[in-house]
Scaffold this motif. Sequence first.
Motif, PDB file in Angstrom:
ATOM      1  N   GLU A 175      -4.595   5.171   5.990  1.00 12.40           N
ATOM      2  CA  GLU A 175      -4.403   6.009   4.810  1.00 12.40           C
ATOM      3  C   GLU A 175      -3.073   6.736   4.950  1.00 12.40           C
ATOM      4  OE1 GLU A 175      -6.494   6.428   2.121  1.00 12.40           O
ATOM      5  OE2 GLU A 175      -7.733   4.846   2.968  1.00 12.40           O
ATOM      6  N   TYR A 176      -2.427   6.985   3.811  1.00  8.04           N
ATOM      7  CA  TYR A 176      -1.180   7.732   3.830  1.00  8.04           C
ATOM      8  C   TYR A 176      -1.440   9.180   3.438  1.00  8.04           C
ATOM      9  CZ  TYR A 176       1.253   3.301   4.202  1.00  8.04           C
ATOM     10  OH  TYR A 176       1.707   2.088   4.639  1.00  8.04           O
ATOM     11  N   TYR A 177      -0.655  10.078   4.034  1.00 11.61           N
ATOM     12  CA  TYR A 177      -0.754  11.504   3.756  1.00 11.61           C
ATOM     13  C   TYR A 177       0.650  12.054   3.532  1.00 11.61           C
ATOM     14  CZ  TYR A 177      -5.488  10.905   5.412  1.00 11.61           C
ATOM     15  OH  TYR A 177      -6.780  10.471   5.563  1.00 11.61           O
ATOM     16  N   SER A 178       0.736  13.114   2.722  1.00 14.28           N
ATOM     17  CA  SER A 178       2.022  13.711   2.363  1.00 14.28           C
ATOM     18  C   SER A 178       2.181  15.062   3.063  1.00 14.28           C
ATOM     19  CB  SER A 178       2.083  13.943   0.855  1.00 14.28           C
ATOM     20  OG  SER A 178       1.863  12.741   0.167  1.00 14.28           O
ATOM     21  N   PRO A 199       0.814  -1.222   0.000  1.00 13.75           N
ATOM     22  CA  PRO A 199       0.000   0.000   0.000  1.00 13.75           C
ATOM     23  C   PRO A 199       0.849   1.275   0.000  1.00 13.75           C
ATOM     24  CG  PRO A 199      -0.745  -1.511   1.713  1.00 13.75           C
ATOM     25  CD  PRO A 199       0.481  -2.120   1.086  1.00 13.75           C
ATOM     26  N   TYR A 200       1.981   1.250   0.705  1.00 16.48           N
ATOM     27  CA  TYR A 200       2.841   2.430   0.737  1.00 16.48           C
ATOM     28  C   TYR A 200       3.405   2.737  -0.645  1.00 16.48           C
ATOM     29  CZ  TYR A 200       6.730   5.529   1.679  1.00 16.48           C
ATOM     30  OH  TYR A 200       7.598   6.585   1.648  1.00 16.48           O
ATOM     31  N   ALA A 245       3.427   6.112  -5.521  1.00 17.17           N
ATOM     32  CA  ALA A 245       3.335   6.170  -6.984  1.00 17.17           C
ATOM     33  C   ALA A 245       2.275   7.158  -7.455  1.00 17.17           C
ATOM     34  CB  ALA A 245       3.056   4.783  -7.541  1.00 17.17           C
ATOM     35  N   SER A 246       1.210   7.319  -6.673  1.00 17.65           N
ATOM     36  CA  SER A 246       0.108   8.193  -7.090  1.00 17.65           C
ATOM     37  C   SER A 246      -0.102   9.359  -6.126  1.00 17.65           C
ATOM     38  CB  SER A 246      -1.178   7.379  -7.176  1.00 17.65           C
ATOM     39  OG  SER A 246      -1.534   6.914  -5.890  1.00 17.65           O
ATOM     40  N   ALA A 247       0.865   9.597  -5.243  1.00 19.87           N
ATOM     41  CA  ALA A 247       0.707  10.612  -4.200  1.00 19.87           C
ATOM     42  C   ALA A 247       0.580  12.005  -4.789  1.00 19.87           C
ATOM     43  CB  ALA A 247       1.899  10.569  -3.250  1.00 19.87           C
ATOM     44  N   PRO A 248      -0.223  12.862  -4.131  1.00 22.20           N
ATOM     45  CA  PRO A 248      -0.273  14.261  -4.539  1.00 22.20           C
ATOM     46  C   PRO A 248       1.114  14.875  -4.417  1.00 22.20           C
ATOM     47  CG  PRO A 248      -1.624  13.871  -2.566  1.00 22.20           C
ATOM     48  CD  PRO A 248      -1.020  12.565  -2.954  1.00 22.20           C
TER      49      PRO A 248
END
Length: 70
Positions: A38-41, A5-6, A11-14
């Motif tokens: 969920e991952y956040y940037s 998932p990471y 790969a598609s992160a904002p």
Amino acid sequence: NMSDPYEKYVASAPKKCCVCGTEFSTTKPMITKEFTGEYYSFCSATCIATFEADPEKFARMDEEDDDNGS
């Protein structure tokens, strides 16, 4: 391994911080944190602290809002 998932997130992160909107670059690298699956940037520890103070606010902002209060 794209089933991770990471890896999929990265790969598609904002390309900008979910708190302040700063765009990532070589001088502002992306910091990724996981919150409730969920991952956040983020661009900085300051923005991470802001997020952690009220994660629901930013988690909601990040989601597509199909029901815009009608």
